[in-house]
Structure formats: structure tokens, C-alpha cells
Design a protein around this motif. Structure first.
Motif, PDB file in Angstrom:
ATOM      1  N   ALA A   7       8.845  -9.519   6.931  1.00  0.00           N
ATOM      2  CA  ALA A   7       9.733 -10.391   6.229  1.00  0.00           C
ATOM      3  C   ALA A   7      10.677 -11.379   7.392  1.00  0.00           C
ATOM      4  N   LEU A   8      10.989 -10.446   8.477  1.00  0.00           N
ATOM      5  CA  LEU A   8      11.698 -11.039   9.551  1.00  0.00           C
ATOM      6  C   LEU A   8      10.736 -12.148  10.242  1.00  0.00           C
ATOM      7  N   PHE A   9       9.517 -11.700  10.389  1.00  0.00           N
ATOM      8  CA  PHE A   9       8.429 -12.621  11.229  1.00  0.00           C
ATOM      9  C   PHE A   9       8.235 -13.839  10.102  1.00  0.00           C
ATOM     10  N   SER A  10       8.208 -13.672   8.867  1.00  0.00           N
ATOM     11  CA  SER A  10       8.168 -14.830   8.041  1.00  0.00           C
ATOM     12  C   SER A  10       9.249 -15.849   8.226  1.00  0.00           C
ATOM     13  N   VAL A  11      10.567 -15.311   8.222  1.00  0.00           N
ATOM     14  CA  VAL A  11      11.773 -16.012   8.271  1.00  0.00           C
ATOM     15  C   VAL A  11      11.647 -16.693   9.624  1.00  0.00           C
TER      16      VAL A  11
END
Length: 175
Positions: A7-11
Motif C-alpha cells: 500500500a505504501l509503495f502504491s501511494v
């Protein structure tokens, strides 16, 4: 735990894409468009320098003015401003001569053809820049282009020519 990193990588990735799109990409598109129009303005100057158009003629002055306005306002033209301008033109009764009218006023056929190509290339650069700087248009192209390549949507190029003519008209009446 792995889902948190995903999720962090996506954001972070999305933020990076948005930062690039609304940062250097916008400037790159505007600069590319301006470069093409500068080259076309130089070709128009060469037409006059070769004696095919008079520097003092109304045709040369209006075409040069069109190209200069295009250079000046190309970074401000967006799809949304273009649509709003097209709507406002319906209520504008004092439009003056269009670029098309000016091109048709050039008597020499070969000169008219060269001048028309100069305006077409400039308008295409402006439309391409306007589209490349819009997420809406890029999403539309990503959907429509594969369909068109498969043989559908044959009238799309006709509609694009209409948009180019409308962009020419908008730039003519920019203040």
C-alpha cells in the motif's frame, strides 16, 4: 505486514507519477509545442523573405500574429479552457476574419499551400500538447487507440480536424 508495504509503495508511486505529470511533463509538452511553432513561424518568414508573401501584406501579418499568439498562449490552453471558449464563441458576433479566410486570400496557389501546411503543423502541435497535458485525454486515448487500430472509429480523424480548426479560431481571438 506485506500488504502495508504494498500500500505504501502504491501511494508513493502514484504520488511520483502525479508529481512528474503536473511538473516537468507539463513544461516539456509546452516547450515541444512552442519549438514546433517557432520553426513554423520561421518558415512563414522564409516565405516572405523569398518574395512569395509581402511582409506588409495583411495575410502575412495575420498569419504571423496567429503564430505569435499560439506561442504566447500555448502553455495556458487546456481541454477545459478550450471547451469553455468554444461555448463562449456561440455568443460572439464580432469574430473577424479566420485564419482559413486569410489563407484563401493568398492568390498564389503554391504559396497558399505552403502557408496552409505551416498553420496545420502549428495547430497539430497545439492540439497534441493540449491533449498530452490532460489526464482525461490521455485516458481517452489509452482506451480509444487500440479500438481504432482494430478498425473501429474511422471518423475520429475527421473529428480531430474539427478540433484543430476550433483551436485555430480560439488562438485567433485570444487577447
Amino acid at each position: 505486514m506485506n500488504n502495508d508495504y504494498d500500500a505504501l509503495f502504491s501511494v508513493v508511486s502514484l504520488a511520483g507519477i502525479v508529481a512528474i505529470f503536473y511538473g516537468p511533463w507539463q513544461k516539456l509538452c509546452a516547450d515541444y509545442c512552442r519549438q514546433i511553432i517557432f520553426e513554423q513561424r520561421e518558415k512563414l518568414f522564409d516565405l516572405a523573405a523569398d518574395g512569395k508573401l509581402e511582409f506588409d501584406s495583411g495575410e502575412y501579418r495575420l498569419l504571423r500574429s496567429f503564430l505569435e499568439k499560439t506561442i504566447r498562449f500555448s502553455h495556458e490552453l487546456t481541454v477545459y479552457r478550450f471547451i469553455l471558449h468554444q461555448v463562449s464563441l456561440r455568443y460572439d458576433s464580432d469574430r473577424g476574419p479566420s485564419v482559413g479566410d486569410v489563407l484563401m486570400a493568398i492568390e498564389d496557389r503554391d504559396t497558399r499551400k505552403e502557408a496552409t501546411m505551416i498553420i496545420k503543423k502549428s495547430s497539430r502541435a497545439l492540439v497534441t500538447s493540449m491533449g498530452a497535458r490532460s489526464l482525461l485525454v490521455l485516458a481517452f486515448v489509452a482506451i480509444v487507440l487500440p479500438i481504432r487500430q482494430l478498425g473501429g472509429l474511422t471518423g475520429l480523424s475527421i473529428k480531430m480536424r474539427r478540433v484543430e480548426r476550433a483551436v485555430q479560431h480560439e488562438v485567433e481571438h485570444a487577447t
